[in-house]
Design a protein around this motif. Structure first.
Motif, PDB file in Angstrom:
ATOM      1  N   TRP A  45       0.854  -1.186   0.000  1.00 10.83           N
ATOM      2  CA  TRP A  45       0.000   0.000   0.000  1.00 10.83           C
ATOM      3  C   TRP A  45       0.891   1.237   0.000  1.00 10.83           C
ATOM      4  O   TRP A  45       1.132   1.847   1.033  1.00 10.83           O
ATOM      5  N   GLY A  46       1.385   1.585  -1.199  1.00  8.98           N
ATOM      6  CA  GLY A  46       2.390   2.642  -1.290  1.00  8.98           C
ATOM      7  C   GLY A  46       1.837   4.045  -1.396  1.00  8.98           C
ATOM      8  O   GLY A  46       2.600   5.009  -1.409  1.00  8.98           O
ATOM      9  N   PHE A  47       0.506   4.201  -1.467  1.00 10.46           N
ATOM     10  CA  PHE A  47      -0.092   5.523  -1.640  1.00 10.46           C
ATOM     11  C   PHE A  47      -0.709   6.003  -0.335  1.00 10.46           C
ATOM     12  O   PHE A  47      -1.457   5.267   0.323  1.00 10.46           O
ATOM     13  N   VAL A  54      -4.507  14.097  -4.336  1.00 12.14           N
ATOM     14  CA  VAL A  54      -3.995  14.674  -5.585  1.00 12.14           C
ATOM     15  C   VAL A  54      -4.483  13.883  -6.791  1.00 12.14           C
ATOM     16  O   VAL A  54      -4.911  14.442  -7.804  1.00 12.14           O
ATOM     17  N   ARG A  55      -4.460  12.560  -6.695  1.00 14.42           N
ATOM     18  CA  ARG A  55      -4.737  11.703  -7.845  1.00 14.42           C
ATOM     19  C   ARG A  55      -6.219  11.431  -8.049  1.00 14.42           C
ATOM     20  O   ARG A  55      -6.656  11.115  -9.160  1.00 14.42           O
ATOM     21  N   GLY A  56      -6.998  11.516  -6.999  1.00 13.71           N
ATOM     22  CA  GLY A  56      -8.401  11.184  -7.125  1.00 13.71           C
ATOM     23  C   GLY A  56      -8.615   9.679  -7.130  1.00 13.71           C
ATOM     24  O   GLY A  56      -7.771   8.896  -6.682  1.00 13.71           O
ATOM     25  N   ASN A  57      -9.737   9.270  -7.669  1.00 17.13           N
ATOM     26  CA  ASN A  57     -10.120   7.865  -7.666  1.00 17.13           C
ATOM     27  C   ASN A  57      -9.499   7.155  -8.865  1.00 17.13           C
ATOM     28  O   ASN A  57     -10.160   6.855  -9.856  1.00 17.13           O
ATOM     29  N   LYS A  58      -8.205   6.869  -8.781  1.00 18.86           N
ATOM     30  CA  LYS A  58      -7.482   6.202  -9.858  1.00 18.86           C
ATOM     31  C   LYS A  58      -6.860   4.907  -9.341  1.00 18.86           C
ATOM     32  O   LYS A  58      -6.672   4.747  -8.128  1.00 18.86           O
ATOM     33  N   PRO A  59      -6.540   3.994 -10.239  1.00 21.16           N
ATOM     34  CA  PRO A  59      -5.886   2.749  -9.797  1.00 21.16           C
ATOM     35  C   PRO A  59      -4.578   3.028  -9.063  1.00 21.16           C
ATOM     36  O   PRO A  59      -3.900   4.016  -9.337  1.00 21.16           O
ATOM     37  N   GLU A  60      -4.257   2.149  -8.114  1.00 21.71           N
ATOM     38  CA  GLU A  60      -3.011   2.280  -7.344  1.00 21.71           C
ATOM     39  C   GLU A  60      -2.195   1.009  -7.499  1.00 21.71           C
ATOM     40  O   GLU A  60      -2.623  -0.064  -7.080  1.00 21.71           O
ATOM     41  N   ILE A  61      -1.028   1.143  -8.091  1.00 22.13           N
ATOM     42  CA  ILE A  61      -0.112   0.018  -8.261  1.00 22.13           C
ATOM     43  C   ILE A  61       1.144   0.300  -7.450  1.00 22.13           C
ATOM     44  O   ILE A  61       1.817   1.308  -7.662  1.00 22.13           O
ATOM     45  N   THR A  62       1.457  -0.565  -6.485  1.00 21.62           N
ATOM     46  CA  THR A  62       2.705  -0.466  -5.727  1.00 21.62           C
ATOM     47  C   THR A  62       3.633  -1.578  -6.206  1.00 21.62           C
ATOM     48  O   THR A  62       3.353  -2.754  -5.980  1.00 21.62           O
ATOM     49  N   LYS A 273       7.654   7.561  -8.037  1.00 20.61           N
ATOM     50  CA  LYS A 273       7.595   7.880  -9.465  1.00 20.61           C
ATOM     51  C   LYS A 273       7.252   6.624 -10.263  1.00 20.61           C
ATOM     52  O   LYS A 273       6.428   6.666 -11.195  1.00 20.61           O
ATOM     53  N   LEU A 274       7.877   5.505  -9.897  1.00 25.56           N
ATOM     54  CA  LEU A 274       7.593   4.234 -10.560  1.00 25.56           C
ATOM     55  C   LEU A 274       6.146   3.814 -10.310  1.00 25.56           C
ATOM     56  O   LEU A 274       5.437   3.381 -11.233  1.00 25.56           O
ATOM     57  N   ASN A 275       5.677   3.952  -9.086  1.00 22.16           N
ATOM     58  CA  ASN A 275       4.303   3.580  -8.762  1.00 22.16           C
ATOM     59  C   ASN A 275       3.294   4.447  -9.520  1.00 22.16           C
ATOM     60  O   ASN A 275       2.263   3.953  -9.998  1.00 22.16           O
ATOM     61  N   TYR A 276       3.583   5.750  -9.615  1.00 24.16           N
ATOM     62  CA  TYR A 276       2.704   6.654 -10.357  1.00 24.16           C
ATOM     63  C   TYR A 276       2.644   6.246 -11.832  1.00 24.16           C
ATOM     64  O   TYR A 276       1.568   6.227 -12.445  1.00 24.16           O
ATOM     65  N   SER A 277       3.792   5.931 -12.417  1.00 23.36           N
ATOM     66  CA  SER A 277       3.841   5.562 -13.833  1.00 23.36           C
ATOM     67  C   SER A 277       3.056   4.281 -14.090  1.00 23.36           C
ATOM     68  O   SER A 277       2.246   4.206 -15.017  1.00 23.36           O
ATOM     69  N   GLU A 278       3.301   3.256 -13.267  1.00 23.16           N
ATOM     70  CA  GLU A 278       2.606   1.984 -13.454  1.00 23.16           C
ATOM     71  C   GLU A 278       1.105   2.123 -13.198  1.00 23.16           C
ATOM     72  O   GLU A 278       0.290   1.488 -13.877  1.00 23.16           O
TER      73      GLU A 278
END
Length: 466
Positions: A45-47, A54-62, A273-278
């Motif tokens: 759970w990296g977010f 900031v990101r809103g309801n978007k997918p979260e990939i850690t 940065k990697l988590n945001y990109s993925e």
């Protein structure tokens, strides 16, 4: 009105605990926040809530880059762990007792290395368990302590050798507090909890906190148990330092104060940065058009009806418009900007791997002999720093263990039919820690260099090797 019954214990320790908690509040809260952040990230759970705002309801990939790396480090360490032993020891009984503790030492070192690499630090309490309650016989025990439940006074030494006071928090049921310590409901009221400002998570209706306080005093270390603000136990051990050792990771200065953090702190920005990109790749893949669509991109705002889908119409994105043929040209990938995002992820992953370095010296494919001989082992620096710190903490833990063994084996006893004499003097006996994984890593590099030298020599004068 009846006067309060005079306690058989020194209750001034309660005020000292309050002062210590107050003085170290900001420092401890920062540690607790970062521990929670590290544990959350390492658990997948990296977010944080700020990220979601900031990101809103978007997918979260850690991306579990650190989990794999830490597991590899632990596996490599387990294959060649540090050995903790005694020097100048002619006492066979002492040697056997210390040898018996080796299994616990290996287990605790694995756990502490994982803490050091992850959250950045951990604590080991060297305490005792009862062997025979009638005779008062005890044995030494190594206990890992949750770093969120430890408060230490200011000190210079990383392992706490110069620490004057430390608090280790336990949680027990109020029922146990009543039966074990004879406390009543009034004494267990929440407003009497000296740890209330420290915000320990517990069921306040059914549970209560215990402050195990370790203080340097004349004659050794005094250990006091405090339930809320009631001193319930107090004893003194003839030790030269507190029986708690910090296992510490990387130095990290925050607000002009020295903290200790794990590898996650070093790569956190790159990791996010990697988590945001993925996560963005997944979001675009999930919401991309399912078919082709045509139209002039410039007309989207002016003529949205031009992009309406019908039963027989599918749309795909275009980057241009051929007026004569009236068709779209330079058709883009269904997922807009996918290549750029993947490129960012790959570049970020490479930077993370460069920061982490290799766990053991490895020969790269097609690496020349000259390159191997010029190696200085920089890729191992990240791991080795933590191993050196682990070795220092194990030495400190062994020192306390040696002292405590002398304290509790101060008279002859019989265990399992075996007579154990008193330990006696430990003067001149020293604790030693071998090089373990550091030596194995160096041997691996030396072997590579020997083979590389052999290869170069054979190429320069092949007849000499025939």
């Amino acid at each position: 009105m009846a006067s309060k019954k005079k306690s058989k214990y020194d209750e001034s320790v309660v005020d000292r605990v309050r002062d210590l908690i107050s003085d170290r509040s900001a420092y401890s809260e920062r540690d607790k926040d970062d521990i929670d952040l590290a544990r959350s990230a390492l658990s997948g759970w990296g977010f944080s809530e700020d990220d979601r705002a900031v990101r809103g309801n978007k997918p979260e990939i850690t991306v579990p880059v650190l989990n794999t790396w830490i597991n590899q480090v632990i596996s490599a360490y387990t294959a060649s762990p540090f050995g903790v032993g005694l020097e100048n020891n002619n006492n066979q009984v002492l040697g056997k007792i210390f040898e018996y503790a080796q299994h616990d030492i290996v287990d605790i070192s694995n756990e502490m290395l994982q803490n050091m690499l992850g959250v950045g630090f951990g604590y080991v309490l060297i305490e005792t368990d009862i062997v025979n309650s009638d005779m008062g016989w005890q044995k030494p025990v190594l206990k890992a302590v949750d770093p969120r439940k430890v408060i230490v006074d200011y000190c210079e030494d990383e392992t706490l050798s110069d620490c004057e006071c430390a608090i280790v928090v336990d949680i027990i049921s109020k029922k146990t507090a009543k039966t074990r310590f004879g406390l009543d409901d009034y004494q267990l009221r929440g407003n009497k909890d000296i740890l209330s400002a420290y915000a320990i998570e517990m069921d306040t209706k059914n549970q209560c906190s215990i402050s195990n306080v370790y203080e340097k005093v004349d004659g050794g270390v005094r250990i006091t148990k405090i339930v809320y603000d009631n001193v319930v136990e107090q004893t003194t051990w003839p030790l030269s330092r507190l029986p708690i050792v910090r296992f510490y990771g990387n130095d990290c200065w925050i607000d002009n104060q020295l903290h200790y953090r794990g590898v996650w702190q070093t790569i956190y920005d790159l990791w996010m940065k990697l988590n945001y990109s993925e996560s963005e790749i997944q979001a675009r893949m999930a919401t991309c058009p399912s078919g082709w669509w045509y139209g002039d991109p410039k007309s989207i705002a002016e003529n949205p009806e031009a992009f309406a889908t019908g039963a027989d119409v599918n749309f795909y994105p275009v980057t241009g418009w051929d007026k004569e043929k009236e068709i779209g040209v330079q058709l883009m990938n269904k997922v807009l900007g996918l290549a750029e995002l993947e490129g960012t992820s790959n570049a970020t992953m490479t930077m993370i791997q460069n920061v982490l370095g290799s766990i053991t010296p490895e020969v790269k494919a097609n690496e020349t002999a000259e390159s191997i001989l010029m190696k200085k082992g920089n890729a191992e620096a990240t791991v080795n720093k933590y191993l050196v710190n682990l070795k220092n903490s194990l030495k400190a833990m062994g020192d306390v263990l040696l002292e405590l063994i002398q304290v509790i084996y101060d008279e002859p006893r019989t265990e399992d039919g075996i007579t154990i004499p008193a330990i006696g003097s430990i003067e001149g006996i020293k604790v030693s820690v071998d090089d373990g994984p550091i030596q194995a890593s160096q041997k691996g590099r030396n072997l590579q260099q020997i083979m590389a030298f052999y290869s170069m020599a054979k190429e320069s004068n092949p007849q000499a090797f025939n």
